[in-house]
Scaffold this motif. Structure first.
Motif, PDB file in Angstrom:
ATOM      1  N   GLY A 323      38.389   1.049  21.916  1.00  0.00           N
ATOM      2  CA  GLY A 323      38.529   2.060  20.868  1.00  0.00           C
ATOM      3  C   GLY A 323      37.419   2.034  19.848  1.00  0.00           C
ATOM      4  N   GLY A 324      36.187   2.154  20.309  1.00  0.00           N
ATOM      5  CA  GLY A 324      35.057   2.153  19.385  1.00  0.00           C
ATOM      6  C   GLY A 324      33.802   2.577  20.103  1.00  0.00           C
ATOM      7  N   ARG A 325      32.690   2.648  19.368  1.00  0.00           N
ATOM      8  CA  ARG A 325      31.428   3.097  19.922  1.00  0.00           C
ATOM      9  C   ARG A 325      30.377   2.046  19.614  1.00  0.00           C
ATOM     10  NH1 ARG A 325      29.808   8.616  20.362  1.00  0.00           N
ATOM     11  NH2 ARG A 325      31.871   9.409  19.938  1.00  0.00           N
ATOM     12  N   VAL A 326      29.573   1.674  20.633  1.00  0.00           N
ATOM     13  CA  VAL A 326      28.508   0.700  20.419  1.00  0.00           C
ATOM     14  C   VAL A 326      27.498   1.263  19.430  1.00  0.00           C
ATOM     15  CG1 VAL A 326      26.463  -0.290  21.522  1.00  0.00           C
ATOM     16  CG2 VAL A 326      28.701  -0.504  22.616  1.00  0.00           C
ATOM     17  N   SER A 327      27.080   0.423  18.498  1.00  0.00           N
ATOM     18  CA  SER A 327      25.998   0.804  17.599  1.00  0.00           C
ATOM     19  C   SER A 327      24.808  -0.107  17.867  1.00  0.00           C
ATOM     20  CB  SER A 327      26.428   0.648  16.144  1.00  0.00           C
ATOM     21  OG  SER A 327      25.286   0.620  15.307  1.00  0.00           O
ATOM     22  N   CYS A 328      23.607   0.478  17.979  1.00  0.00           N
ATOM     23  CA  CYS A 328      22.407  -0.337  18.135  1.00  0.00           C
ATOM     24  C   CYS A 328      21.838  -0.592  16.747  1.00  0.00           C
ATOM     25  CB  CYS A 328      21.415   0.344  19.056  1.00  0.00           C
ATOM     26  SG  CYS A 328      22.035   0.465  20.738  1.00  0.00           S
ATOM     27  N   ASP A 329      22.598  -1.305  15.945  1.00  0.00           N
ATOM     28  CA  ASP A 329      22.199  -1.739  14.609  1.00  0.00           C
ATOM     29  C   ASP A 329      22.002  -0.606  13.621  1.00  0.00           C
ATOM     30  OD1 ASP A 329      22.134  -4.510  15.423  1.00  0.00           O
ATOM     31  OD2 ASP A 329      20.397  -3.902  16.605  1.00  0.00           O
ATOM     32  N   THR A 330      22.605   0.558  13.900  1.00  0.00           N
ATOM     33  CA  THR A 330      22.548   1.605  12.892  1.00  0.00           C
ATOM     34  C   THR A 330      23.913   1.750  12.225  1.00  0.00           C
ATOM     35  OG1 THR A 330      22.249   3.944  12.445  1.00  0.00           O
ATOM     36  CG2 THR A 330      22.955   3.368  14.673  1.00  0.00           C
ATOM     37  N   PRO A 331      23.919   1.924  10.897  1.00  0.00           N
ATOM     38  CA  PRO A 331      25.191   2.124  10.194  1.00  0.00           C
ATOM     39  C   PRO A 331      25.608   3.592  10.198  1.00  0.00           C
ATOM     40  CG  PRO A 331      23.414   2.001   8.613  1.00  0.00           C
ATOM     41  CD  PRO A 331      22.776   1.805   9.970  1.00  0.00           C
ATOM     42  N   THR A 419      29.913 -12.156   8.353  1.00  0.00           N
ATOM     43  CA  THR A 419      30.380 -10.935   9.004  1.00  0.00           C
ATOM     44  C   THR A 419      30.587  -9.897   7.915  1.00  0.00           C
ATOM     45  OG1 THR A 419      32.667 -11.640   8.767  1.00  0.00           O
ATOM     46  CG2 THR A 419      31.602 -12.140  10.865  1.00  0.00           C
ATOM     47  N   THR A 420      30.374  -8.637   8.257  1.00  0.00           N
ATOM     48  CA  THR A 420      30.511  -7.610   7.245  1.00  0.00           C
ATOM     49  C   THR A 420      30.946  -6.303   7.886  1.00  0.00           C
ATOM     50  OG1 THR A 420      29.401  -6.498   5.405  1.00  0.00           O
ATOM     51  CG2 THR A 420      28.104  -6.873   7.380  1.00  0.00           C
ATOM     52  N   GLY A 421      31.238  -5.342   7.057  1.00  0.00           N
ATOM     53  CA  GLY A 421      31.624  -4.026   7.564  1.00  0.00           C
ATOM     54  C   GLY A 421      31.736  -3.059   6.412  1.00  0.00           C
ATOM     55  N   TRP A 422      31.518  -1.779   6.673  1.00  0.00           N
ATOM     56  CA  TRP A 422      31.597  -0.760   5.630  1.00  0.00           C
ATOM     57  C   TRP A 422      32.308   0.461   6.167  1.00  0.00           C
ATOM     58  CZ3 TRP A 422      29.724  -1.058   0.548  1.00  0.00           C
ATOM     59  CH2 TRP A 422      29.032  -2.245   0.252  1.00  0.00           C
ATOM     60  N   LEU A 423      32.986   1.179   5.277  1.00  0.00           N
ATOM     61  CA  LEU A 423      33.610   2.439   5.657  1.00  0.00           C
ATOM     62  C   LEU A 423      32.532   3.496   5.870  1.00  0.00           C
ATOM     63  CD1 LEU A 423      36.627   2.640   3.205  1.00  0.00           C
ATOM     64  CD2 LEU A 423      36.643   2.069   5.628  1.00  0.00           C
ATOM     65  N   GLY A 424      32.852   4.503   6.671  1.00  0.00           N
ATOM     66  CA  GLY A 424      31.889   5.555   6.973  1.00  0.00           C
ATOM     67  C   GLY A 424      31.447   6.312   5.728  1.00  0.00           C
ATOM     68  N   ARG A 425      30.163   6.605   5.665  1.00  0.00           N
ATOM     69  CA  ARG A 425      29.597   7.384   4.565  1.00  0.00           C
ATOM     70  C   ARG A 425      28.477   8.236   5.151  1.00  0.00           C
ATOM     71  NH1 ARG A 425      31.257   2.843   1.811  1.00  0.00           N
ATOM     72  NH2 ARG A 425      31.692   3.099  -0.404  1.00  0.00           N
ATOM     73  N   PRO A 426      28.106   9.322   4.468  1.00  0.00           N
ATOM     74  CA  PRO A 426      26.964  10.096   4.953  1.00  0.00           C
ATOM     75  C   PRO A 426      25.706   9.215   5.055  1.00  0.00           C
ATOM     76  CG  PRO A 426      28.116  11.284   3.219  1.00  0.00           C
ATOM     77  CD  PRO A 426      28.743   9.924   3.296  1.00  0.00           C
ATOM     78  N   THR A 427      24.802   9.592   5.969  1.00  0.00           N
ATOM     79  CA  THR A 427      23.594   8.821   6.275  1.00  0.00           C
ATOM     80  C   THR A 427      22.850   8.356   5.022  1.00  0.00           C
ATOM     81  OG1 THR A 427      23.375  10.141   8.250  1.00  0.00           O
ATOM     82  CG2 THR A 427      21.429   8.900   7.556  1.00  0.00           C
TER      83      THR A 427
END
Lengths: 520, 314
Positions: A323-331, A419-427
């Motif tokens: 249930g997710g999408r791989v990110s290549c180090d982009t937020p 470890t870290t994480g952030w909620l979605g925000r515009p680019t």
């Protein structure tokens, strides 16, 4: 003695069997009683129904109906207010209370044309004075708005006529309309700062009837809504703080929708005939942050080795069950037009990682301590899987689990590897907030004048194709030199009763509530 | 009388100690109201600003004595997370929890005593075996499992009662009533399971004693034997255990109120701890301690009333 024991055991077995028989049997009775309850609803409210959506009591009773407040009652405010700009499914700004907008050449002056004929819930007309007031209120230091930092580039407004507002920016910002899609910028009536926290007077599809953040807050349809009368008679929003209690309330038919449902709840309702699980990608991401001002991460080769050693797809499968999408180090959100993905993706490369580590002087292995916490979901599993994957390249990761309460305020500030994480925000917002040299929230202490310049240039470039190139170049820099390993973007789930129609598979921030209806 | 005064003074000392210990413990926890408020957005400047606004920049002992001085005047202080006087919202929460606790006690104690007597009188026969096994199951299941099972059967499947409480904390008692049935049932099961076993043992002990045998030989009716002679003596150990059970129930209230979304002091305590709202945590802890001490004192007085041997002649 043994006979007594056997008798006791028998009694236990009989009771277990009895309870097992009791449990599934009454299923058939649940349907008539639930339809009886909802037919009462129908009588009370004409042919439209009332939707029941719980909120999480996230502010512990201090919930405020002021959209700019740091303790804003977010779910309620989504119903009560409109923004100038909304986002469509692909993340492109579309009109809401503004109908059109233009910028000058360096994007320092933005002229917005406002929708005519819109009224607030108290009947007063919406015009440019309300917009000017809303932003003055948001930027007032006394408001303590969390959006003030992002909007600090707004230096002035002008209202030449009731249908026009001009924003002056310093420096210019080509994606200023995107910033106006933030719910913190929802429009409130002029001179409402003292009352808005409890009156909730906006232009949104629902009006406030009862404000009761600890009990049930009640909304009724705003039939004068500019997009048309809502398909629901109203919304009831009870406070349910415990996630287990929310799941039970949904099963018992006390609520119709569960927003931001966790994976446990989503699994529970996955095969149900009465509920639908809507799952959709979001901009919320998790990964590792490496302090580039601390050894061994002051060596770019070590940071790159950390990125190469990670098998991201395996992480998505193991942690999120796919249930997710791989990110290549982009937020940047996978659905955002500015998202950058390298050709061929970013596959695990153990040999490459080993070679880089040998180059950097760690041919015999590298010992690291990774600090993690359950301050956000999935961080501890992420750390554990990374520990396993890194071992293949001779990196020995010791895990240190620290208390959630002080993780961001203390651990993240002092330790090199977290470890870290952030909620979605515009680019533009996420890149400037977490990665820009001067941001106080730049957790990896990534310092690159070139990166900052790319962000500045992108803000000044009005041509979309050119701007996209600049934002993608910035993301590429993060993937090659940055201080983060960003593994994935996480899907979010909404669980909806099948009596509800038109509920979109979108983040709660971007749901069009006037469209939703409920049968029975 | 002097004994009572002595107990009362001791209770006050205990309350003071509770206040100090809770304060020190919450202070020792990582994070404070400012880090809880700002979360991931915490920057050193932001934290300093929020601490200044909440008065957290002052030394810990100063804040403690200010709060302690307030409570002596009946002022519980101001909640950090809500920025409103604790006196304004705490008491209705307490009313809700007492409604839950007292209803459970009202149902649970007579039930436990009655069933305990039956089990004791029918020792090793089927009523005793059923009741004893039942209480063993009740004792070994965690409170949240019992609560979830009850909700599953009576709310999800049968739809007789609401699964969770969706009314305002200030709602009139009548509005709360349908919501308290399942929480009370949960508390009652927990309560009954423990006390039933003690009562059963008490009855078995007493029924074996010489004075009961004498009473039987005198030809007294067995109802008279039970109520005049057996029950008062069998109740003595039960009362002490009941007091302990009530104390333990106060702790369970936090879990049960959370599962049922019930607006009592348990859910308030949870959110107060999460938000590091120290004055509120302190106030609730003191109230829980007062309840605990009152229950204990009442139990001692009851024991005294039932057991003439413990009375000291003045």
């Amino acid at each position: 003695m043994s006979r007594k024991f056997l008798l006791g055991l028998l009694a236990v077995l009989v009771m277990t069997l009895l309870s097992a028989c009791v449990l599934p049997a009454p299923t058939s009775t649940s349907e008539p009683s639930s339809s009886a309850a909802s037919s009462e609803d129908e009588q009370a409210t004409g042919n439209r129904s009332v939707l029941r959506v719980p909120h999480f009591l996230a502010r512990g009773g201090a919930e405020s109906l002021d959209p700019a407040s740091p303790t804003e009652f977010s779910y309620a405010n989504y119903l009560l207010y409109d923004r100038l700009v909304a986002l469509d499914d692909s993340g492109v700004p579309v009109p809401e209370l503004a109908t059109a907008w233009t910028a000058n050449e360096d994007a320092t002056e933005w002229t917005f044309t406002l929708r005519e004929g819109v009224t607030f819930h108290d009947g007063s007309a919406f015009d440019s004075a309300d917009v000017a007031y809303t932003f003055a209120h948001l930027l007032d230091p006394a408001t303590e708005s969390r959006a003030a930092r992002t909007l600090s580039l707004l230096v002035g407004t002008e209202t030449p006529d009731p249908q026009t507002i001009i924003f002056q920016l310093e420096p210019g910002h080509a994606d200023f309309p995107l910033l106006l899609s933030s719910r913190a910028t929802a429009i409130v009536p002029a001179d409402s700062a003292d009352t808005i926290a409890t009156t909730g007077i906006g232009t949104g599809p629902f009006k406030l009837e009862t404000f009761d953040p600890e009990g049930t807050t009640i909304f009724s349809a705003n039939d004068a809504y500019w997009q048309g009368a809502p398909a629901l008679a109203g919304v009831e929003m009870p406070a349910i703080a415990d996630s287990e209690a929310r799941t039970l309330a949904l099963q018992a038919g006390q609520i119709d929708v569960l927003l931001q449902a966790g994976p446990t709840a989503a699994d529970l309702f996955m095969n149900s005939d009465d509920y639908t699980v809507l799952s959709f990608p979001t901009g919320t991401w998790i990964g590792l942050s490496m302090r580039i001002d601390m050894p061994p991460f002051d060596d770019a080769r070590v940071r790159q080795a950390i990125r190469l050693v990670t098998d991201r797809q395996a992480m998505v499968d193991l942690i999120l069950n796919g249930g997710g999408r791989v990110s290549c180090d982009t937020p940047v959100d996978p659905s955002d037009p500015y998202r950058w993905d390298p050709e061929g993706g970013c596959l695990q490369d153990i040999e490459g990682a080993k070679a880089l580590l040998a180059d950097a002087g760690y041919a015999d292995g590298l010992d690291l301590t990774l600090y993690t916490s359950d301050v956000l979901p999935n961080l501890i599993p992420l750390a554990e899987i990374f520990q396993q994957q890194a071992a293949a390249a001779g990196i020995n990761v010791a895990l240190e689990i620290t208390p959630a309460d002080s993780f961001f305020a203390e651990t993240a500030v002092n330790e090199a590897f977290i470890t870290t994480g952030w909620l979605g925000r515009p680019t533009d917002e996420i890149l400037n907030l977490v990665f820009r040299s001067t941001s106080p929230l730049n957790e990896a202490k990534f310092q690159s004048a070139e990166f900052d310049q790319l962000l500045d240039d992108a803000r000044q470039t009005l041509d979309l194709a050119e701007r996209t190139k600049l934002y993608q170049a910035a993301q590429q820099m993060l993937a090659t030199e940055g201080g983060h390993m960003i593994a994935m973007h996480i899907n979010e789930a909404t669980i909806v009763s099948n009596a509800v129609s038109n509920f979109p598979a979108r983040s709660v921030e971007h749901i069009e509530w006037y469209n939703i209806s409920k049968s029975e | 009388m002097g004994n009572l005064l002595h107990r009362f003074i001791l209770s006050l000392i205990v309350l003071g100690l509770v206040a100090v210990v809770v304060f020190v413990l919450v202070e020792a926890l990582p994070g404070d109201a400012a880090t809880a408020f700002l979360g991931q957005q915490a920057t050193p400047e932001g934290l300093a600003q929020v601490r200044l606004r909440l008065g957290l920049d002052r030394p810990a002992h100063e804040r403690f004595f200010e709060w302690a001085g307030g409570i002596l005047r009946g002022d519980l202080g101001v909640s950090l997370m809500r920025d409103e006087p604790i006196n304004d919202f705490l008491w209705t929460r307490l009313r809700n929890s007492l409604l839950l606790g007292l209803s459970a006690a009202l149902v649970g104690f007579p039930l436990a005593i009655g069933l305990g007597v039956i089990a004791g009188l029918t020792r090793d026969r089927w009523p005793d075996l059923t009741l004893s096994t039942g209480s063993l199951i009740g004792m070994s299941m965690p409170d949240f499992v019992i609560a979830t099972l009850l909700i599953y059967v009576f709310s999800v499947q049968l739809r007789w009662f609401p699964a969770v409480t969706l009314v305002n904390p200030d709602a009139p008692v009548l509005e709360l009533l349908p919501n308290i049935v399942l929480p009370i049932a949960t508390l009652t099961i927990l309560l009954t399971a423990y006390i039933l076993r003690i009562m059963r043992t008490g009855i078995i002990e007493v029924m074996r004693s010489d004075y009961i045998r004498v009473a039987r030989m005198k030809g007294l009716h067995h109802v008279v034997i039970l109520f005049r002679h057996a029950l008062p003596n069998a109740l003595l150990p039960t009362i002490t255990v009941s007091a302990l059970t009530v104390a333990w129930l106060i702790g369970n209230l936090v879990v049960i109120e959370a599962v049922f979304n019930y607006p009592g002091i348990g859910t308030l305590m949870l959110s107060a701890i999460q938000n590091r709202d120290l004055p509120l945590v302190q106030s609730i802890a003191i109230i829980m301690a007062v309840i605990y001490l009152t229950v204990n004192l009442t139990a001692d007085l009851l024991t005294l009333a039932l057991n003439p041997r413990l009375r000291v002649r003045g």
